[in-house]
Design a protein around this motif. Structure first.
Motif, PDB file in Angstrom:
ATOM      1  N   LEU A  69       4.070  24.652 -23.048  1.00  0.00           N
ATOM      2  CA  LEU A  69       4.493  25.799 -22.613  1.00  0.00           C
ATOM      3  C   LEU A  69       4.393  27.003 -23.973  1.00  0.00           C
ATOM      4  O   LEU A  69       5.292  26.779 -24.721  1.00  0.00           O
ATOM      5  CB  LEU A  69       5.515  25.852 -21.716  1.00  0.00           C
ATOM      6  N   ILE A  70       3.659  27.891 -23.717  1.00  0.00           N
ATOM      7  CA  ILE A  70       3.577  28.714 -24.875  1.00  0.00           C
ATOM      8  C   ILE A  70       4.435  30.283 -24.527  1.00  0.00           C
ATOM      9  O   ILE A  70       5.168  30.657 -25.369  1.00  0.00           O
ATOM     10  CB  ILE A  70       2.132  29.332 -25.152  1.00  0.00           C
ATOM     11  N   SER A  71       4.484  30.366 -23.444  1.00  0.00           N
ATOM     12  CA  SER A  71       5.217  31.676 -22.702  1.00  0.00           C
ATOM     13  C   SER A  71       5.331  31.184 -21.377  1.00  0.00           C
ATOM     14  O   SER A  71       4.843  30.297 -20.824  1.00  0.00           O
ATOM     15  CB  SER A  71       4.557  33.016 -23.197  1.00  0.00           C
ATOM     16  N   ALA A  72       5.808  32.241 -20.557  1.00  0.00           N
ATOM     17  CA  ALA A  72       6.009  31.895 -18.950  1.00  0.00           C
ATOM     18  C   ALA A  72       4.740  31.911 -18.325  1.00  0.00           C
ATOM     19  O   ALA A  72       4.425  31.561 -17.334  1.00  0.00           O
ATOM     20  CB  ALA A  72       6.873  33.061 -18.511  1.00  0.00           C
ATOM     21  N   GLN A  73       3.785  32.492 -18.989  1.00  0.00           N
ATOM     22  CA  GLN A  73       2.471  32.674 -18.168  1.00  0.00           C
ATOM     23  C   GLN A  73       1.279  31.971 -19.204  1.00  0.00           C
ATOM     24  O   GLN A  73       0.185  32.128 -18.781  1.00  0.00           O
ATOM     25  CB  GLN A  73       2.096  34.142 -18.237  1.00  0.00           C
ATOM     26  N   LYS A  74       1.520  31.446 -20.263  1.00  0.00           N
ATOM     27  CA  LYS A  74       0.515  30.949 -21.147  1.00  0.00           C
ATOM     28  C   LYS A  74       1.129  29.339 -21.421  1.00  0.00           C
ATOM     29  O   LYS A  74       1.881  29.115 -22.043  1.00  0.00           O
ATOM     30  CB  LYS A  74       0.378  31.659 -22.170  1.00  0.00           C
ATOM     31  N   VAL A  75      -0.178  28.474 -21.483  1.00  0.00           N
ATOM     32  CA  VAL A  75       0.132  27.118 -22.163  1.00  0.00           C
ATOM     33  C   VAL A  75      -1.021  26.721 -22.630  1.00  0.00           C
ATOM     34  O   VAL A  75      -2.089  27.352 -22.622  1.00  0.00           O
ATOM     35  CB  VAL A  75       0.397  26.161 -20.666  1.00  0.00           C
ATOM     36  N   GLU A  76      -0.857  25.603 -23.373  1.00  0.00           N
ATOM     37  CA  GLU A  76      -2.186  24.972 -24.079  1.00  0.00           C
ATOM     38  C   GLU A  76      -2.125  23.764 -24.504  1.00  0.00           C
ATOM     39  O   GLU A  76      -0.931  23.071 -24.216  1.00  0.00           O
ATOM     40  CB  GLU A  76      -2.391  25.893 -25.619  1.00  0.00           C
ATOM     41  N   ALA A  77      -3.046  22.968 -24.816  1.00  0.00           N
ATOM     42  CA  ALA A  77      -3.138  21.535 -25.030  1.00  0.00           C
ATOM     43  C   ALA A  77      -3.799  21.638 -26.294  1.00  0.00           C
ATOM     44  O   ALA A  77      -4.918  22.271 -26.337  1.00  0.00           O
ATOM     45  CB  ALA A  77      -3.851  20.706 -23.818  1.00  0.00           C
ATOM     46  N   VAL A  78      -3.411  20.913 -27.387  1.00  0.00           N
ATOM     47  CA  VAL A  78      -3.931  20.767 -28.863  1.00  0.00           C
ATOM     48  C   VAL A  78      -4.609  19.384 -28.709  1.00  0.00           C
ATOM     49  O   VAL A  78      -3.868  18.339 -29.057  1.00  0.00           O
ATOM     50  CB  VAL A  78      -3.136  21.124 -29.728  1.00  0.00           C
ATOM     51  N   PHE A  79      -5.745  19.363 -29.102  1.00  0.00           N
ATOM     52  CA  PHE A  79      -6.615  18.065 -29.207  1.00  0.00           C
ATOM     53  C   PHE A  79      -6.642  18.085 -30.750  1.00  0.00           C
ATOM     54  O   PHE A  79      -7.588  19.066 -31.267  1.00  0.00           O
ATOM     55  CB  PHE A  79      -7.884  18.122 -28.302  1.00  0.00           C
ATOM     56  N   ILE A  80      -6.618  16.904 -31.297  1.00  0.00           N
ATOM     57  CA  ILE A  80      -6.800  16.782 -32.690  1.00  0.00           C
ATOM     58  C   ILE A  80      -7.516  15.703 -33.189  1.00  0.00           C
ATOM     59  O   ILE A  80      -7.616  14.713 -32.571  1.00  0.00           O
ATOM     60  CB  ILE A  80      -5.080  16.492 -33.575  1.00  0.00           C
ATOM     61  N   LYS A  81      -8.614  16.011 -34.024  1.00  0.00           N
ATOM     62  CA  LYS A  81      -9.583  14.963 -34.565  1.00  0.00           C
ATOM     63  C   LYS A  81      -9.066  14.516 -35.806  1.00  0.00           C
ATOM     64  O   LYS A  81      -8.492  15.101 -36.600  1.00  0.00           O
ATOM     65  CB  LYS A  81     -10.924  15.769 -34.907  1.00  0.00           C
ATOM     66  N   PRO A  82      -8.881  13.286 -35.941  1.00  0.00           N
ATOM     67  CA  PRO A  82      -8.525  12.500 -36.916  1.00  0.00           C
ATOM     68  C   PRO A  82      -9.237  12.869 -38.469  1.00  0.00           C
ATOM     69  O   PRO A  82     -10.600  13.021 -38.209  1.00  0.00           O
ATOM     70  CB  PRO A  82      -8.533  10.999 -36.821  1.00  0.00           C
ATOM     71  N   ASP A  83      -8.486  13.015 -39.363  1.00  0.00           N
ATOM     72  CA  ASP A  83      -9.213  13.318 -40.775  1.00  0.00           C
ATOM     73  C   ASP A  83      -9.869  11.931 -41.184  1.00  0.00           C
ATOM     74  O   ASP A  83      -9.553  11.095 -41.314  1.00  0.00           O
ATOM     75  CB  ASP A  83      -8.411  13.733 -41.929  1.00  0.00           C
ATOM     76  N   LEU A  84     -11.318  12.433 -41.543  1.00  0.00           N
ATOM     77  CA  LEU A  84     -11.748  11.141 -42.143  1.00  0.00           C
ATOM     78  C   LEU A  84     -12.424  11.441 -43.453  1.00  0.00           C
ATOM     79  O   LEU A  84     -12.600  12.436 -43.987  1.00  0.00           O
ATOM     80  CB  LEU A  84     -13.325  11.072 -41.268  1.00  0.00           C
ATOM     81  N   ILE A  85     -12.278  10.198 -44.226  1.00  0.00           N
ATOM     82  CA  ILE A  85     -12.851  10.327 -45.751  1.00  0.00           C
ATOM     83  C   ILE A  85     -14.163   9.971 -45.800  1.00  0.00           C
ATOM     84  O   ILE A  85     -14.643   8.658 -45.164  1.00  0.00           O
ATOM     85  CB  ILE A  85     -11.832   9.471 -46.495  1.00  0.00           C
ATOM     86  N   LEU A  86     -14.944  10.996 -46.220  1.00  0.00           N
ATOM     87  CA  LEU A  86     -16.277  10.425 -46.460  1.00  0.00           C
ATOM     88  C   LEU A  86     -16.594  10.523 -47.979  1.00  0.00           C
ATOM     89  O   LEU A  86     -16.523  11.717 -48.477  1.00  0.00           O
ATOM     90  CB  LEU A  86     -17.528  11.554 -45.558  1.00  0.00           C
ATOM     91  N   ASP A  87     -17.449   9.559 -48.424  1.00  0.00           N
ATOM     92  CA  ASP A  87     -17.666   9.295 -49.742  1.00  0.00           C
ATOM     93  C   ASP A  87     -18.919   8.588 -49.821  1.00  0.00           C
ATOM     94  O   ASP A  87     -19.213   7.718 -49.045  1.00  0.00           O
ATOM     95  CB  ASP A  87     -16.313   8.464 -50.360  1.00  0.00           C
ATOM     96  N   ALA A  88     -19.529   8.696 -50.900  1.00  0.00           N
ATOM     97  CA  ALA A  88     -20.569   7.930 -51.319  1.00  0.00           C
ATOM     98  C   ALA A  88     -20.430   6.462 -51.463  1.00  0.00           C
ATOM     99  O   ALA A  88     -21.256   5.487 -51.325  1.00  0.00           O
ATOM    100  CB  ALA A  88     -21.542   8.470 -52.631  1.00  0.00           C
ATOM    101  N   ASN A  89     -19.024   6.322 -51.856  1.00  0.00           N
ATOM    102  CA  ASN A  89     -18.852   5.060 -52.095  1.00  0.00           C
ATOM    103  C   ASN A  89     -17.866   4.633 -50.979  1.00  0.00           C
ATOM    104  O   ASN A  89     -16.910   4.870 -50.688  1.00  0.00           O
ATOM    105  CB  ASN A  89     -17.788   4.895 -53.280  1.00  0.00           C
ATOM    106  N   PRO A  90     -18.366   3.487 -50.273  1.00  0.00           N
ATOM    107  CA  PRO A  90     -17.887   3.043 -49.063  1.00  0.00           C
ATOM    108  C   PRO A  90     -16.279   2.629 -49.143  1.00  0.00           C
ATOM    109  O   PRO A  90     -15.457   2.599 -48.398  1.00  0.00           O
ATOM    110  CB  PRO A  90     -18.611   1.847 -48.443  1.00  0.00           C
TER     111      PRO A  90
END
Length: 139
Positions: A71-92
């Protein structure tokens, strides 16, 4: 007798597999959209009036993810979807800490521009489907 049992079984399986959505939400909705902020997707729902006490908003299903409603306010709601942080590197070896995605069986078959809101009204779990969900800039 056996044929009758088979017919009953097919009838029960056929009826149980169909999800029914509410054609109208109990409170008028004025807007719904999502915004991308970094690795987070914020799905926002704006109602025309305050959410009544007999309605409890539970979860939102969007793009193969499920999140609780906040609940954000009496008339507003939200759902937050989080993508996990990924480490991308040339070295596996430097990517060692990345967690592989865990596939989850989804409750609904949705297109990328659809979402489902799960809510409880008078003790009964119900679902409302959003179609044509659009992205709004976060400015």
């Amino acid at each position: 007798m056996r044929n009758f049992s088979i017919i009953i079984l097919f009838f029960l399986v056929g009826c149980a597999s169909k999800e029914t959505f509410q054609t109208q939400f109990p409170i008028p909705i004025s807007d719904y959209f999502y915004q991308i902020k970094g690795n987070q997707t914020h799905f926002v729902i704006v109602f025309q009036q305050s959410i009544s006490e007999d309605i409890k908003l539970e979860k939102l299903y969007f793009r193969n993810q499920t999140e609780e409603i906040k609940l954000i306010s009496a008339q507003k709601v939200e759902a937050v979807f989080i993508k996990p942080d990924l480490i991308l590197d040339a070295n596996p070896e430097n990517e060692y800490g990345n967690q592989p995605p865990i596939p989850q069986k989804q409750q609904f078959q949705l297109n990328s521009n659809e979402a489902v809101l799960e809510f409880t009204q008078n003790g009964k779990i119900k679902h409302y489907k959003f179609t044509n969900v659009t992205e709004k800039s976060n400015k």
